[in-house]
Write a protein that holds these residues in place. Sequence first.
Motif, PDB file in Angstrom:
ATOM      1  N   HIS A   5       0.798  -1.188   0.049  1.00 33.63           N
ATOM      2  CA  HIS A   5      -0.036  -0.043   0.163  1.00 33.63           C
ATOM      3  C   HIS A   5       0.902   1.187  -0.106  1.00 33.63           C
ATOM      4  O   HIS A   5       1.767   1.369   0.762  1.00 33.63           O
ATOM      5  CB  HIS A   5      -0.912   0.031   1.205  1.00 33.63           C
ATOM      6  CG  HIS A   5      -1.589   1.148   1.545  1.00 33.63           C
ATOM      7  ND1 HIS A   5      -2.697   1.631   0.616  1.00 33.63           N
ATOM      8  CD2 HIS A   5      -1.694   2.354   2.455  1.00 33.63           C
ATOM      9  CE1 HIS A   5      -3.209   2.826   0.975  1.00 33.63           C
ATOM     10  NE2 HIS A   5      -2.577   3.299   2.205  1.00 33.63           N
ATOM     11  N   THR A   6       0.549   2.262  -0.842  1.00 31.51           N
ATOM     12  CA  THR A   6       1.465   3.288  -1.002  1.00 31.51           C
ATOM     13  C   THR A   6       0.894   4.481  -1.411  1.00 31.51           C
ATOM     14  O   THR A   6      -0.286   4.454  -2.132  1.00 31.51           O
ATOM     15  CB  THR A   6       2.563   3.145  -2.302  1.00 31.51           C
ATOM     16  OG1 THR A   6       3.464   4.268  -1.854  1.00 31.51           O
ATOM     17  CG2 THR A   6       2.019   2.803  -3.315  1.00 31.51           C
ATOM     18  N   VAL A   7       1.009   5.674  -0.714  1.00 32.03           N
ATOM     19  CA  VAL A   7       0.332   7.026  -1.136  1.00 32.03           C
ATOM     20  C   VAL A   7       1.571   8.059  -1.384  1.00 32.03           C
ATOM     21  O   VAL A   7       2.409   7.883  -0.353  1.00 32.03           O
ATOM     22  CB  VAL A   7      -0.528   7.482   0.074  1.00 32.03           C
ATOM     23  CG1 VAL A   7      -1.897   6.727   0.190  1.00 32.03           C
ATOM     24  CG2 VAL A   7       0.041   7.409   1.382  1.00 32.03           C
ATOM     25  N   GLN A  55       6.061  10.057   0.046  1.00 32.66           N
ATOM     26  CA  GLN A  55       5.633   8.712  -0.326  1.00 32.66           C
ATOM     27  C   GLN A  55       5.500   8.223   1.328  1.00 32.66           C
ATOM     28  O   GLN A  55       6.459   7.984   1.710  1.00 32.66           O
ATOM     29  CB  GLN A  55       6.196   7.888  -0.903  1.00 32.66           C
ATOM     30  CG  GLN A  55       5.484   6.693  -1.295  1.00 32.66           C
ATOM     31  CD  GLN A  55       6.570   5.551  -1.949  1.00 32.66           C
ATOM     32  OE1 GLN A  55       7.646   5.347  -1.564  1.00 32.66           O
ATOM     33  NE2 GLN A  55       6.119   4.639  -3.036  1.00 32.66           N
ATOM     34  N   THR A  70      -7.142  -0.470   7.117  1.00 34.02           N
ATOM     35  CA  THR A  70      -8.125   0.681   6.674  1.00 34.02           C
ATOM     36  C   THR A  70      -9.223   0.998   7.632  1.00 34.02           C
ATOM     37  O   THR A  70      -9.504   2.266   7.866  1.00 34.02           O
ATOM     38  CB  THR A  70      -8.861   0.294   5.457  1.00 34.02           C
ATOM     39  OG1 THR A  70      -7.621  -0.061   4.197  1.00 34.02           O
ATOM     40  CG2 THR A  70      -9.593   1.612   4.679  1.00 34.02           C
ATOM     41  N   TRP A  83      -4.705  14.137   7.598  1.00 36.39           N
ATOM     42  CA  TRP A  83      -4.762  13.908   6.179  1.00 36.39           C
ATOM     43  C   TRP A  83      -5.622  14.709   5.794  1.00 36.39           C
ATOM     44  O   TRP A  83      -5.254  15.551   4.487  1.00 36.39           O
ATOM     45  CB  TRP A  83      -4.980  12.359   5.895  1.00 36.39           C
ATOM     46  CG  TRP A  83      -4.802  11.999   4.434  1.00 36.39           C
ATOM     47  CD1 TRP A  83      -5.455  11.904   3.383  1.00 36.39           C
ATOM     48  CD2 TRP A  83      -3.384  11.613   3.585  1.00 36.39           C
ATOM     49  NE1 TRP A  83      -4.832  11.777   2.158  1.00 36.39           N
ATOM     50  CE2 TRP A  83      -3.647  11.442   2.394  1.00 36.39           C
ATOM     51  CE3 TRP A  83      -2.240  11.317   4.412  1.00 36.39           C
ATOM     52  CZ2 TRP A  83      -2.334  11.071   1.742  1.00 36.39           C
ATOM     53  CZ3 TRP A  83      -1.145  11.025   3.739  1.00 36.39           C
ATOM     54  CH2 TRP A  83      -1.495  10.760   2.252  1.00 36.39           C
ATOM     55  N   GLU A  92      -3.178   7.342  -4.631  1.00 38.48           N
ATOM     56  CA  GLU A  92      -3.014   5.919  -3.646  1.00 38.48           C
ATOM     57  C   GLU A  92      -2.993   4.857  -4.597  1.00 38.48           C
ATOM     58  O   GLU A  92      -3.510   4.867  -5.574  1.00 38.48           O
ATOM     59  CB  GLU A  92      -4.220   6.108  -2.736  1.00 38.48           C
ATOM     60  CG  GLU A  92      -4.244   4.558  -2.046  1.00 38.48           C
ATOM     61  CD  GLU A  92      -5.270   4.684  -0.851  1.00 38.48           C
ATOM     62  OE1 GLU A  92      -5.984   3.514  -0.480  1.00 38.48           O
ATOM     63  OE2 GLU A  92      -5.753   5.759  -0.487  1.00 38.48           O
ATOM     64  N   TYR A  93      -1.902   3.814  -4.290  1.00 36.54           N
ATOM     65  CA  TYR A  93      -1.868   2.661  -5.222  1.00 36.54           C
ATOM     66  C   TYR A  93      -1.451   1.431  -4.040  1.00 36.54           C
ATOM     67  O   TYR A  93      -0.963   1.545  -3.265  1.00 36.54           O
ATOM     68  CB  TYR A  93      -0.456   2.782  -5.956  1.00 36.54           C
ATOM     69  CG  TYR A  93      -0.574   4.064  -6.962  1.00 36.54           C
ATOM     70  CD1 TYR A  93      -0.994   4.120  -7.959  1.00 36.54           C
ATOM     71  CD2 TYR A  93       0.100   5.298  -6.321  1.00 36.54           C
ATOM     72  CE1 TYR A  93      -1.218   5.134  -8.816  1.00 36.54           C
ATOM     73  CE2 TYR A  93       0.104   6.347  -7.276  1.00 36.54           C
ATOM     74  CZ  TYR A  93      -0.335   6.257  -8.369  1.00 36.54           C
ATOM     75  OH  TYR A  93      -0.477   7.324  -9.245  1.00 36.54           O
ATOM     76  N   ASP A  94      -2.233   0.454  -4.595  1.00 32.74           N
ATOM     77  CA  ASP A  94      -2.216  -0.926  -3.983  1.00 32.74           C
ATOM     78  C   ASP A  94      -1.546  -1.860  -5.042  1.00 32.74           C
ATOM     79  O   ASP A  94      -2.455  -2.220  -5.970  1.00 32.74           O
ATOM     80  CB  ASP A  94      -3.333  -1.230  -3.258  1.00 32.74           C
ATOM     81  CG  ASP A  94      -3.829  -0.065  -2.242  1.00 32.74           C
ATOM     82  OD1 ASP A  94      -2.985   0.148  -1.400  1.00 32.74           O
ATOM     83  OD2 ASP A  94      -4.946   0.065  -1.873  1.00 32.74           O
TER      84      ASP A  94
END
Length: 99
Positions: A5-7, A55, A70, A83, A92-94
Motif C-alpha cells: 500500500h502506497t500513497v 510517499q 483501513t 490527512w 493512492e496505489y495498492d
Amino acid sequence: MALQHTVVFTLAHAAGSPEEAAFLDDGRRILSAIPGVTDFTIREQVSPKSDLRWQFSMWFEDLAAHEAYTAHPDHVDFVASRWATEVAKFQEYDFVDQP
C-alpha cells in the motif's frame, strides 16, 4: 498474497517547516503501529517530473490485513484529523506481486 500500500502526496505545509516534520513523524509513529503493517517507509520524491513530494509505503500479509488497517480507529482518526486537512494532493496505489 502480500500487498504493498502506497500513497504519494504533497503537504499543504511549507517544505522544511516544523509542521511538515510533525506530519511525517506522526504518520510514521501512528500508522506503523497499527497491527498488520510491516516495512513502513517514508520516501521523498527527487524527480522534477512529479509535483507529489512524499510517499508512505507499507506492506501487508494479505488483502484482509490491509482492510483491517483501513478500518482501524487509529487510521480512521489520522485520515480525518490530519490527512484531510494537511495533504494538498495525493495518489493512492495498492500493488500485489504477479507470479
